[in-house]
Design an enzyme around this catalytic site. Structure first.
Site, PDB file in Angstrom:
ATOM      1  N   ARG A 170       0.846  -1.210   0.000  1.00 10.46           N
ATOM      2  CA  ARG A 170       0.000   0.000   0.000  1.00 10.46           C
ATOM      3  C   ARG A 170       0.877   1.254   0.000  1.00 10.46           C
ATOM      4  NH1 ARG A 170      -5.417  -0.155   0.930  1.00 10.46           N
ATOM      5  NH2 ARG A 170      -5.367   1.935   1.786  1.00 10.46           N
ATOM      6  N   ARG A 208      23.442   6.344   5.498  1.00 13.36           N
ATOM      7  CA  ARG A 208      23.579   5.303   6.517  1.00 13.36           C
ATOM      8  C   ARG A 208      24.824   4.456   6.294  1.00 13.36           C
ATOM      9  NH1 ARG A 208      18.842   0.992   7.206  1.00 13.36           N
ATOM     10  NH2 ARG A 208      19.654   0.339   5.190  1.00 13.36           N
ATOM     11  N   TYR A 252       8.032  11.753   8.885  1.00 17.98           N
ATOM     12  CA  TYR A 252       9.215  10.889   8.895  1.00 17.98           C
ATOM     13  C   TYR A 252      10.118  11.298  10.051  1.00 17.98           C
ATOM     14  CZ  TYR A 252       9.673   8.025   4.630  1.00 17.98           C
ATOM     15  OH  TYR A 252       9.574   7.062   3.677  1.00 17.98           O
TER      16      TYR A 252
END
Length: 557
Positions: free
Chosen positions: A218, A414, A477
């Site tokens: 989704r 990261r 976020y």
């Protein structure tokens, strides 16, 4: 080809040719990472350079299945690298395992169907021989959805849809296209653009994620304000299950025939079957596109502006609010000329001195307008007029374009951090407008508190951004990272802190996930999120469609 590195001069660079940032020096980044995390270029940890085949768990082989599979002429592999590559997504703990160890359970065989009929054959054979199938699209999962259950004793088949990557047809009259589910997002947009169309679905992962993965999770995209989320774009889905093929009998814009079966498929996360073909809405390529940006004195003003824009301007393509402009500034490339440097200094002086904005708390909104030129200019004026009422200052197209690019590039940070004992991750939620500020503040405070209690020696980095906006709320976020030097089990500590942050999100009225999905990472909260009865409904569908748990990845339930 894209990654952050420190060159021989100790300056940060971003490599590769896929982004405007590629090949540029980032002069402020080293200082930022040292000050923010207490990191040092002298303290470095390296990942393993290559896969040690001896570390890879041996495959569990079902010879009868292999014999039947060979008869179908469908490509397959039991090679260690092929199996390990499809044993994981992109969660922090999965990447950490790849750097320093090996997964306890990985797929035993990888198969590459090239069409819907191949998938039917594979599922039939899996049912016949009682195997476990885990569908694999782009491999971008951040919910542990692709991890193999350690206790699974059956042969695990990774069904890789990457060879099912064709646009089967385009219907220009109805503005629809039928596409195989394995196509990668950027390839889909590129191929459609050759015919003058687009879907407009643009998640941060679009250069790697697949259409089938969007349906299964989704998904939501950065341009959803114009084009909609995946549930708004899908017209028809074909899915192969152990019970047979699920699809509607026609491809119409809407049906009133009980609960929509598409909503059993969208978000099913590989637990019910394999999505093979999707008919999706398409639009003519936009006539005009324009970036922009606005600087606000603080996050509160920025959120208030976004709320007002959501009320008044529905057709802005992208509106993204960063909490820390300095985060963007740290990734700013070296200026090309003295004149550009002078202009940048002038802007900085104007914002921080003349206007009195505090550089430590100001934030920036990235804007993207696209569509009919006249309407774009009209919407642009509306947005800047609204921003002015909330103390916002126009900050230029270039900052807007760079901010938009950062939504893709930021994920690469990261890997560099892991080289210098810094671990970090992002996680998201959706929240009503009246809870946005409280949720952001409380979650960040909870992260700092948990780090202290868990023995993290260095101050953590915790920030957030508002991304997709709606009438009733927004997607938020969070970005969180810390220097783990001195901690013996940093991944366990990180997961404990993230778990506490998720508890805080739920306590503050946020959702379990806006678009990342549930997987195995967040399923402990499913009952709380959808109720006992709701969970029972999902289990009932699973038990009917897949009574022998052929699609046994253990996501959601």
């Amino acid at each position: 080809d894209s990654k952050f590195i420190f060159n021989k001069k100790g300056q940060a660079e971003f490599t590769g040719k896929r982004y405007r940032l590629g090949g540029m020096v980032l002069p402020t980044f080293k200082e930022w990472i040292e000050k923010t995390f207490g990191a040092s270029l002298e303290h470095k940890t390296t990942s393993r350079a290559s896969l040690n085949v001896n570390d890879v768990p041996p495959p569990i082989v079902n010879e009868e299945f292999l014999q039947d599979l060979r008869a179908t002429k469908i490509s397959y592999s039991q090679d260690a690298e092929d199996r390990v590559f499809r044993a994981h997504g992109h969660c922090l703990h999965e990447i950490f395992v790849l750097r320093e160890g090996m997964f306890k359970r990985i797929p035993d065989i990888v198969v590459w169907p090239v069409c819907h009929e191949d998938v039917v054959k594979i599922v039939e054979l899996a049912c016949k021989h009682n195997l476990c199938i885990i569908p694999f699209g782009g491999g971008t999962s951040v919910s542990s959805a692709l991890e193999c259950p350690e206790e699974e004793k059956r042969t695990i088949v990774s069904l890789d849809t990457s060879q099912m990557n064709r646009i089967l047809w385009i219907d220009e009259k109805n503005l629809t296209a039928c596409v195989e589910a394995g196509i990668i997002g950027q390839d889909l947009e590129k191929q459609l653009s050759e015919s003058g169309f687009c879907t407009g679905h643009e998640p941060d992962s679009m250069e790697f994620s697949s259409l089938g993965g969007w349906v299964a999770t989704r998904a939501s995209g950065m341009k959803k304000n114009i084009y909609g989320n995946i549930e708004d774009l899908v017209i028809h889905i074909k899915m192969v299950t152990p019970r047979g093929i699920v699809e509607k009998n026609c491809q119409v814009p809407r049906m009133s025939t009980g609960p929509d079966i598409h909503h059993f498929i969208m978000g099913s996360e590989g637990t019910l079957g394999v999505v093979t073909e999707v008919t999706i809405k398409i639009r003519p390529l936009p006539e005009y596109q324009k970036y922009g940006s606005v600087v606000f004195p603080n996050f509160e003003r920025g959120v208030a502006c976004l709320r007002e824009v959501a009320k008044q301007v529905r057709r802005i393509t992208k509106l993204l609010l960063w909490l820390l402009l300095f985060y963007c500034h740290a990734l700013k490339p070296q200026v090309a000329s003295i004149f550009t440097s002078f202009l940048d200094g002038l802007k900085k002086f104007y914002i921080t001195k003349f206007k009195g904005f505090d550089p430590n708390i100001l934030c920036v909104a990235t804007l993207l307008f696209e569509g009919d030129r006249e309407k774009v200019l009209q919407h642009e004026k509306q947005v800047y007029d609204i921003a002015t009422k909330f103390g916002g200052l126009a900050a230029g197209e270039d900052n807007g374009q760079r901010g938009y690019m950062l939504t893709f590039v930021i994920a690469y940070l990261r890997d560099l951090g892991l080289d210098y004992y810094v671990i970090g991750e992002s996680f998201e939620t959706s929240v009503p407008w009246d809870r946005v500020l409280d949720l952001c503040r409380n979650v960040k405070e909870r992260i700092v508190r948990e780090c202290k209690e868990k023995g993290v020696q260095f101050a953590p980095f915790s920030t957030c951004r508002v991304t997709q906006t709606y009438d009733a709320g927004a997607c938020v976020y969070f970005y969180f990272a810390f220097n783990y030097r001195g901690i013996s089990d940093p991944i366990h500590v990180y997961e404990e802190i993230e778990r506490a942050a998720r508890e805080e999100i739920l306590a503050n009225g946020g959702s379990l996930s806006h678009h990342h999905g549930v997987g195995k990472l967040r399923k402990r909260w499913m009952k709380e999120s959808i109720s006992d009865v709701g969970l029972g409904m999902l289990r009932s569908v699973k038990e009917y469609v897949d009574p022998n748990n052929i699609f046994g990845n253990k996501n959601l339930l």
